[in-house]
Scaffold this motif. Structure first.
Motif, PDB file in Angstrom:
ATOM      1  N   ILE A   1      86.859  69.418  25.785  1.00 58.71           N
ATOM      2  CA  ILE A   1      85.744  70.364  25.795  1.00 58.71           C
ATOM      3  C   ILE A   1      86.037  71.479  26.794  1.00 58.71           C
ATOM      4  O   ILE A   1      86.196  71.218  27.988  1.00 58.71           O
ATOM      5  N   PRO A   2      86.124  72.728  26.307  1.00 62.13           N
ATOM      6  CA  PRO A   2      86.386  73.837  27.228  1.00 62.13           C
ATOM      7  C   PRO A   2      85.196  74.069  28.153  1.00 62.13           C
ATOM      8  O   PRO A   2      84.072  73.657  27.858  1.00 62.13           O
ATOM      9  N   SER A   3      85.452  74.734  29.244  1.00 63.66           N
ATOM     10  CA  SER A   3      84.405  74.947  30.253  1.00 63.66           C
ATOM     11  C   SER A   3      83.179  75.645  29.692  1.00 63.66           C
ATOM     12  O   SER A   3      82.072  75.406  30.154  1.00 63.66           O
ATOM     13  N   GLU A   4      83.351  76.495  28.676  1.00 59.58           N
ATOM     14  CA  GLU A   4      82.207  77.199  28.088  1.00 59.58           C
ATOM     15  C   GLU A   4      81.210  76.233  27.447  1.00 59.58           C
ATOM     16  O   GLU A   4      80.041  76.553  27.287  1.00 59.58           O
ATOM     17  N   LEU A   5      81.675  75.054  27.063  1.00 57.83           N
ATOM     18  CA  LEU A   5      80.805  74.079  26.395  1.00 57.83           C
ATOM     19  C   LEU A   5      80.488  72.867  27.269  1.00 57.83           C
ATOM     20  O   LEU A   5      79.740  71.997  26.839  1.00 57.83           O
ATOM     21  N   GLY A   6      81.059  72.814  28.466  1.00 58.72           N
ATOM     22  CA  GLY A   6      80.834  71.626  29.283  1.00 58.72           C
ATOM     23  C   GLY A   6      80.718  71.876  30.769  1.00 58.72           C
ATOM     24  O   GLY A   6      80.576  70.929  31.523  1.00 58.72           O
ATOM     25  N   GLY A   7      80.810  73.119  31.211  1.00 55.29           N
ATOM     26  CA  GLY A   7      80.717  73.417  32.635  1.00 55.29           C
ATOM     27  C   GLY A   7      82.064  73.410  33.327  1.00 55.29           C
ATOM     28  O   GLY A   7      82.282  74.122  34.284  1.00 55.29           O
ATOM     29  N   ALA A   8      82.982  72.590  32.857  1.00 47.70           N
ATOM     30  CA  ALA A   8      84.376  72.535  33.301  1.00 47.70           C
ATOM     31  C   ALA A   8      85.139  71.969  32.106  1.00 47.70           C
ATOM     32  O   ALA A   8      84.529  71.434  31.188  1.00 47.70           O
ATOM     33  N   THR A   9      86.452  72.088  32.100  1.00 45.35           N
ATOM     34  CA  THR A   9      87.211  71.488  31.004  1.00 45.35           C
ATOM     35  C   THR A   9      87.145  69.972  31.170  1.00 45.35           C
ATOM     36  O   THR A   9      87.520  69.439  32.211  1.00 45.35           O
ATOM     37  N   LEU A  10      86.618  69.314  30.146  1.00 50.43           N
ATOM     38  CA  LEU A  10      86.402  67.864  30.195  1.00 50.43           C
ATOM     39  C   LEU A  10      87.087  67.198  29.020  1.00 50.43           C
ATOM     40  O   LEU A  10      87.170  67.768  27.931  1.00 50.43           O
ATOM     41  N   VAL A  11      87.552  65.980  29.236  1.00 46.30           N
ATOM     42  CA  VAL A  11      88.199  65.198  28.184  1.00 46.30           C
ATOM     43  C   VAL A  11      87.423  63.901  28.031  1.00 46.30           C
ATOM     44  O   VAL A  11      87.242  63.156  28.994  1.00 46.30           O
ATOM     45  N   PHE A  12      86.942  63.650  26.810  1.00 47.77           N
ATOM     46  CA  PHE A  12      86.178  62.436  26.535  1.00 47.77           C
ATOM     47  C   PHE A  12      86.852  61.630  25.437  1.00 47.77           C
ATOM     48  O   PHE A  12      87.286  62.177  24.428  1.00 47.77           O
ATOM     49  N   GLU A  13      86.924  60.327  25.663  1.00 47.65           N
ATOM     50  CA  GLU A  13      87.278  59.392  24.606  1.00 47.65           C
ATOM     51  C   GLU A  13      85.967  58.736  24.232  1.00 47.65           C
ATOM     52  O   GLU A  13      85.275  58.170  25.098  1.00 47.65           O
ATOM     53  N   VAL A  14      85.578  58.851  22.963  1.00 46.34           N
ATOM     54  CA  VAL A  14      84.268  58.363  22.524  1.00 46.34           C
ATOM     55  C   VAL A  14      84.420  57.426  21.330  1.00 46.34           C
ATOM     56  O   VAL A  14      85.361  57.544  20.538  1.00 46.34           O
ATOM     57  N   GLU A  15      83.483  56.503  21.226  1.00 43.42           N
ATOM     58  CA  GLU A  15      83.423  55.596  20.074  1.00 43.42           C
ATOM     59  C   GLU A  15      81.973  55.538  19.605  1.00 43.42           C
ATOM     60  O   GLU A  15      81.077  55.238  20.396  1.00 43.42           O
ATOM     61  N   LEU A  16      81.771  55.817  18.337  1.00 45.62           N
ATOM     62  CA  LEU A  16      80.424  55.762  17.764  1.00 45.62           C
ATOM     63  C   LEU A  16      80.154  54.340  17.290  1.00 45.62           C
ATOM     64  O   LEU A  16      80.811  53.822  16.392  1.00 45.62           O
ATOM     65  N   LEU A  17      79.188  53.702  17.926  1.00 45.81           N
ATOM     66  CA  LEU A  17      78.858  52.311  17.605  1.00 45.81           C
ATOM     67  C   LEU A  17      77.799  52.210  16.518  1.00 45.81           C
ATOM     68  O   LEU A  17      77.877  51.334  15.646  1.00 45.81           O
ATOM     69  N   LYS A  18      76.800  53.109  16.565  1.00 44.49           N
ATOM     70  CA  LYS A  18      75.681  52.987  15.633  1.00 44.49           C
ATOM     71  C   LYS A  18      75.017  54.345  15.435  1.00 44.49           C
ATOM     72  O   LYS A  18      74.901  55.137  16.369  1.00 44.49           O
ATOM     73  N   ILE A  19      74.586  54.610  14.206  1.00 48.67           N
ATOM     74  CA  ILE A  19      73.825  55.818  13.863  1.00 48.67           C
ATOM     75  C   ILE A  19      72.442  55.384  13.404  1.00 48.67           C
ATOM     76  O   ILE A  19      72.315  54.527  12.537  1.00 48.67           O
ATOM     77  N   GLU A  20      71.418  55.984  14.003  1.00 46.74           N
ATOM     78  CA  GLU A  20      70.043  55.778  13.525  1.00 46.74           C
ATOM     79  C   GLU A  20      69.569  57.117  12.969  1.00 46.74           C
ATOM     80  O   GLU A  20      69.538  58.101  13.685  1.00 46.74           O
ATOM     81  N   ARG A  21      69.182  57.110  11.683  1.00 43.55           N
ATOM     82  CA  ARG A  21      68.659  58.320  11.073  1.00 43.55           C
ATOM     83  C   ARG A  21      67.206  58.504  11.450  1.00 43.55           C
ATOM     84  O   ARG A  21      66.428  57.560  11.538  1.00 43.55           O
ATOM     85  N   ARG A  22      66.801  59.742  11.675  1.00 43.39           N
ATOM     86  CA  ARG A  22      65.397  60.044  12.026  1.00 43.39           C
ATOM     87  C   ARG A  22      64.425  59.497  10.989  1.00 43.39           C
ATOM     88  O   ARG A  22      63.388  58.989  11.344  1.00 43.39           O
ATOM     89  N   SER A  23      64.779  59.590   9.729  1.00 46.46           N
ATOM     90  CA  SER A  23      63.868  59.101   8.681  1.00 46.46           C
ATOM     91  C   SER A  23      63.713  57.588   8.721  1.00 46.46           C
ATOM     92  O   SER A  23      62.746  57.039   8.225  1.00 46.46           O
ATOM     93  N   GLU A  24      64.691  56.918   9.351  1.00 47.01           N
ATOM     94  CA  GLU A  24      64.645  55.449   9.446  1.00 47.01           C
ATOM     95  C   GLU A  24      63.907  54.974  10.680  1.00 47.01           C
ATOM     96  O   GLU A  24      63.658  53.799  10.817  1.00 47.01           O
ATOM     97  N   LEU A  25      63.577  55.869  11.609  1.00 43.52           N
ATOM     98  CA  LEU A  25      62.927  55.456  12.863  1.00 43.52           C
ATOM     99  C   LEU A  25      61.452  55.268  12.691  1.00 43.52           C
ATOM    100  O   LEU A  25      60.783  55.843  11.929  1.00 43.52           O
TER     101      LEU A  25
END
Length: 164
Positions: A140-164
């Protein structure tokens, strides 16, 4: 007596190996007969330098979000979209590799609503279209994160708004 701006002009001329100008106080014009040519050279060199600086700055200013898929999933019935509540594991590092945050040690996912400004813009953009079980690396460049940041992410679960 020379004009008050003569020392900076003399300094610029010395930088660009130009003849040092002299000024006539009575009329406020350059008394050096090659001064017109010298100023053209100075302005040309300065404009080239400024153009190079602007290009370098512009290139830096236009850095884009980098999204790398580290693990794909075979079965993907839904993909993340704006408004979804995501359950994520992540590790965040600075550009030099220094880890500054992670959800892994607590073994508790980070939960937030995508695209609603609850997280930095780099996440709101970089996590769109993700599948449950997918892993990504976001730079993520500084324009989108305040500083250049590197994230390793894993999506575990998605909840849809219509399902909440």
């Amino acid at each position: 007596m020379q004009w008050w701006w003569n020392p900076p002009v003399t300094y610029l001329c010395s930088i660009f190996s130009l003849p040092s100008p002299t000024f006539s106080r009575s009329v406020g014009v350059c008394a050096h007969r090659n001064m017109r040519l010298s100023w053209v050279r100075v302005l040309t060199v300065l404009s080239i330098c400024l153009s190079a600086v602007a290009t370098a700055t512009g290139a830096e200013g236009k850095r884009k979000l980098q999204i790398g898929v580290k693990k794909r999933v075979d079965h993907c019935p839904i993909k993340s979209r704006k408004g979804d509540v995501l359950h994520m594991h992540y590790t965040g590092k600075l550009e030099d590799g220094t880890e500054f945050d992670s959800s892994l040690p607590q073994n508790q996912p980070f939960v937030f609503s995508l695209g609603t400004g609850q997280v930095i813009k780099g996440w709101d953009q970089g996590l769109l279209g993700m599948c449950e079980g997918e892993k990504r690396k976001l730079v993520i460049p500084s324009e989108l994160g305040g500083a250049t940041l590197v994230f390793e992410v894993e999506l575990l679960k998605i909840e849809r708004r219509s399902e909440l």
